[in-house]
Design a protein around this motif. Structure first.
Motif, PDB file in Angstrom:
ATOM      1  N   UNK A  26       0.809  -1.227   0.000  1.00  0.00           N
ATOM      2  CA  UNK A  26       0.000   0.000   0.000  1.00  0.00           C
ATOM      3  C   UNK A  26       0.842   1.278   0.000  1.00  0.00           C
ATOM      4  N   UNK A  27       1.998   1.227  -0.624  1.00  0.00           N
ATOM      5  CA  UNK A  27       2.879   2.403  -0.645  1.00  0.00           C
ATOM      6  C   UNK A  27       2.223   3.601  -1.328  1.00  0.00           C
ATOM      7  N   UNK A  28       1.337   3.357  -2.295  1.00  0.00           N
ATOM      8  CA  UNK A  28       0.640   4.474  -2.948  1.00  0.00           C
ATOM      9  C   UNK A  28      -0.213   5.245  -1.950  1.00  0.00           C
ATOM     10  N   UNK A  29      -0.601   4.595  -0.870  1.00  0.00           N
ATOM     11  CA  UNK A  29      -1.440   5.222   0.150  1.00  0.00           C
ATOM     12  C   UNK A  29      -0.614   5.858   1.271  1.00  0.00           C
ATOM     13  N   UNK A 143      -4.282  10.022   7.742  1.00  0.00           N
ATOM     14  CA  UNK A 143      -3.489  11.072   7.149  1.00  0.00           C
ATOM     15  C   UNK A 143      -3.103  10.810   5.713  1.00  0.00           C
ATOM     16  N   UNK A 144      -3.644   9.726   5.124  1.00  0.00           N
ATOM     17  CA  UNK A 144      -3.330   9.424   3.726  1.00  0.00           C
ATOM     18  C   UNK A 144      -4.146  10.312   2.800  1.00  0.00           C
ATOM     19  N   UNK A 145      -3.804  10.283   1.530  1.00  0.00           N
ATOM     20  CA  UNK A 145      -4.509  11.088   0.543  1.00  0.00           C
ATOM     21  C   UNK A 145      -5.671  10.324  -0.082  1.00  0.00           C
ATOM     22  N   UNK A 146      -5.923   9.108   0.375  1.00  0.00           N
ATOM     23  CA  UNK A 146      -6.956   8.292  -0.259  1.00  0.00           C
ATOM     24  C   UNK A 146      -8.078   7.949   0.717  1.00  0.00           C
TER      25      UNK A 146
END
Length: 159
Positions: A26-29, A143-146
């Motif tokens: 889940x590095x994109x998150x 705090x993620x962007x998704x």
């Protein structure tokens, strides 16, 4: 591979799958941001996973092959899918799809006409391919962007 209800003895291995999946897949998150990872992993302990397994109104399922847990999923009795994670070693083998199908069936058995969930950016395309639609703005969990709200209504035919 077999999908079955989790039992308390599964908690340590299920927890390890959850943690590895989040960290490695889940590095994109989380963008390797230690603050986001710490928040996301804070409730991924064997003790908390055990409490989810024992919690009334919650179904935790595991995908198992040769005694190893390959994936972990959970759905509440009111149709909210709260987990669908796969071990990095089992990625792209149909584990998440099999778990999702079992979670949806369980939700249907509980009288739900569909399921809802909060998707990661990593899983967004996967859920879209399974018929889920976005139905709200990102929630920025941990705090993620998704953290995208999604849902799917079941048809009257056997899905």
């Amino acid at each position: 591979m077999k999908i079955r209800d989790a039992v308390p003895a599964d908690a340590p291995a299920a927890c390890e799958v959850l943690r590895r999946s989040i960290i490695e897949l889940c590095a994109a998150d989380h963008r390797n941001d230690s603050v986001i990872l710490e928040r996301w992993l804070a409730n991924k302990t064997p003790e908390i996973v055990d409490s989810w397994i024992r919690q009334p109104g919650n179904s935790v399922l595991v995908a198992v092959e040769d005694g190893a847990i390959l994936g972990v999923g959970a759905v509440t009795d009111d149709g909210e899918i709260t987990l669908d994670y796969v071990s990095p070693t089992a990625r792209f083998r149909g584990v998440s799809r099999a778990l999702l199908r079992a979670l949806e069936l369980r939700a249907g058995e509980r009288g739900n006409a569909g399921c809802r969930l909060i998707s990661t950016e990593t899983a967004r395309r996967f859920y879209r391919s399974a018929g889920y639609v976005e139905d709200g703005p990102p929630q920025h969990k941990f705090g993620s962007a998704s953290s995208i709200p999604m849902s799917r209504r079941f048809s009257n035919r056997a899905d």
